[in-house]
Write an enzyme that holds these catalytic residues in place. Structure first.
Site, short mmCIF file in Angstrom:
data_model
loop_
_atom_site.label_atom_id
_atom_site.label_comp_id
_atom_site.label_asym_id
_atom_site.label_seq_id
_atom_site.Cartn_x
_atom_site.Cartn_y
_atom_site.Cartn_z
N SER A 64 2.41 3.47 -7.99
CA SER A 64 2.44 4.18 -6.70
C SER A 64 2.90 5.63 -6.80
O SER A 64 2.78 6.37 -5.83
CB SER A 64 3.34 3.45 -5.71
N LYS A 67 0.44 8.14 -5.77
CA LYS A 67 0.05 8.40 -4.37
C LYS A 67 0.24 9.86 -3.93
O LYS A 67 -0.69 10.44 -3.37
CB LYS A 67 0.79 7.44 -3.43
N TYR A 182 -8.85 2.90 -6.98
CA TYR A 182 -7.41 3.06 -6.70
C TYR A 182 -6.59 2.36 -7.79
O TYR A 182 -5.57 2.87 -8.26
CB TYR A 182 -7.09 2.50 -5.31
N TYR A 234 9.26 3.87 0.60
CA TYR A 234 8.89 2.69 1.38
C TYR A 234 9.85 2.49 2.54
O TYR A 234 10.26 3.43 3.19
CB TYR A 234 8.85 1.44 0.49
N VAL A 252 5.80 0.47 -8.97
CA VAL A 252 6.25 -0.88 -9.34
C VAL A 252 6.39 -1.10 -10.84
O VAL A 252 6.97 -2.09 -11.26
CB VAL A 252 5.35 -2.02 -8.80
N1 GLU Z 1 -0.89 -0.66 -7.80
C1 GLU Z 1 0.18 -1.18 -6.99
C2 GLU Z 1 -0.38 -1.83 -5.76
O1 GLU Z 1 -1.22 -1.28 -5.12
C3 GLU Z 1 1.09 -0.06 -6.66
C4 GLU Z 1 2.26 -0.48 -5.88
C5 GLU Z 1 3.51 0.29 -6.23
O2 GLU Z 1 3.59 0.91 -7.29
O3 GLU Z 1 4.43 0.27 -5.41
O4 GLU Z 1 -0.02 -2.93 -5.42
#
Ligand code: GLU
Length: 420
Positions: A64, A67, A182, A234, A252
């Site tokens: 993430s 992003k 993605y 988050y 994550v």
């Molecule tokens: N690729 C993960 C997902 O979309 C990223 C989530 C994250 O890093 O928080 O579930």
């Protein structure tokens, strides 16, 4: 002398290195295999110094943390308005994989949750993402094919979100292809130094501190860091911003970045996560850095002493004919307000006024406008005004310069001397 900074960073890792608990991300099988004890951090300054300590050469998937960078590229390519039409900028307060869509428009709340990130990804193509991220990092990044395959196999929740977005007309592209792209974006391999430099590129207004490449326009970075500050952590975003105060993003796989505008990019790696999905030891390191080093966005250096360093008589044979105002520091709103106040409260008596910018290190746009307003008013009061600007601080605004004069507006032209 050996720099004490790596020693200090190592000490921070030692202090935060205890088993703070937390769990590996289990929902992506390949990530559940990671070594939970890896621990690294890196710091990159906006002028290109990079410090890494701990397992700083271990690579992991960006997840993430991709992003904000994809968001920056989408805004650079499509323009802010086009992106805002599809994705909002409001904290959702929900977990990252929640389908939080705005009532009415169907827009995802923000680009830092998966719904928003999938929408943003749909505005880019895979090659643009890989090349753009490589420019942010300053080296060619590659994909971890095993994590990619593993994550794609278990990406049902993201598929559900993508189909939902399509049903709202927010995503127009093929939903499966968007999830695949993605997931690829999330599977780019980085180490903490890459991440620190990527964050430092944001902190540096979009120019990579080492390669010097402009990756995205300046105004994009301000917007992206603001969204990181409000939505980056988050559902822990409010807690994070009050206690740490650094625009941040977690992933994550255990990565965590912070971008402190105008100062540094920071990154940590430690795979055990708290219940919000943020790296446990990463959060501890950031808390520590923020309090030890005063790296909180709400803790800014006190405004410079007076912008007017000295008021002296004109030199040489012009002595007694007017005043020299020697300015210093940053010509911004607060500094110029003091100058304008001084000129209003103790107006120079008749004669010449020299505004000397020799010791000025920065002229902000608002500061330039205020300076020129002062010039116009001094001229209207009958003063003969000259600006001394050896470093060409005003030249950052090229429209102003005609034959070494500054057009102060209202038909007032002021000579600019490059030498005292
Ligand atoms: N690729 C993960 C997902 O979309 C990223 C989530 C994250 O890093 O928080 O579930």
């Amino acid at each position: 002398m050996r720099s004490p900074i790596p020693d200090y960073l190592t000490e921070v890792l030692d202090v935060c290195g205890g088993d703070g608990g937390g769990e590996l991300a289990a929902y992506i099988p390949e990530l559940a295999e990671a070594d939970p004890d890896r621990f690294a951090m890196a710091l990159a300054t906006v002028d290109g110094a990079v410090y890494g300590v701990g397992d700083d050469d271990v690579r992991f998937t960006i997840q993430s943390i991709s992003k904000p960078f994809a968001y920056a590229l989408a805004i650079a390519d499509r323009g802010l308005d086009a992106v805002l039409e599809k994705v909002g900028v409001e904290p959702s307060g929900d977990a990252f994989n929640e389908l939080s869509l705005e009532v009415g428009t169907g827009r995802p709340f923000n680009p830092m949750i998966n719904a928003g990130a999938l929408t943003v990804h749909a505005l880019l193509d895979d090659e643009r993402v890989r090349r753009g991220f490589s420019a942010f990092a300053g080296r060619e990044l590659e994909i971890d094919e095993d994590v990619f395959t593993s994550e794609l196999e278990t990406a049902d929740r993201n598929r559900a979100i993508a189909f939902m977005l399509r049903s709202h007309g927010i995503v127009e592209e093929d939903a499966q292809a968007v999830v695949e792209g993605y997931t690829r974006q999330c599977s780019l391999l980085v180490d903490v130094k890459d991440l620190a430099l990527m964050a430092a590129t944001l902190a540096n207004g979009g120019v990579h501190p080492v390669t010097g490449q402009r990756v995205v326009p300046h105004e994009v970075t301000r917007h992206v860091m603001a969204v990181m500050a409000t939505c980056g952590m988050y559902d822990a975003a409010g807690d994070w911003f009050t206690s740490v105060g650094i625009p941040a993003k977690s992933g994550v796989a255990g990565g965590l970045i912070g971008a402190l505008p105008g100062q540094v990019g920071l990154a940590t790696f430690s795979p055990r996560l708290d219940q919000h999905g943020n790296s446990v030891r990463g959060v501890q390191v950031f808390e520590r850095l923020s309090s030890d080093m005063g790296m909180h966005l709400m803790e800014v250096p006190p405004p410079a002493r007076s912008l007017i360093r000295e008021r002296t008589d004109l030199p040489g044979d012009r002595e007694g004919e007017g005043w020299v105002f020697e300015l210093q520091g940053s010509v911004n709103f607060v500094g110029m307000e003091r100058v304008l106040r001084t000129l209003a409260d103790e107006p120079p008596s008749e004669g010449a006024v020299v505004l000397d910018l020799t010791r000025v290190h920065e002229v902000r746009d608002v500061g330039r406008r205020m300076l020129l307003e002062a010039v116009r008013r001094l001229v209207a009061d009958g003063h003969d005004v000259t600006i001394v600007d050896p470093d060409g601080m005003l030249e950052a605004f090229p429209d102003d310069h005609a034959d070494g004069d500054v057009d102060a507006g209202g038909g007032v032209e002021v000579p600019v001397l490059r030498r005292r």
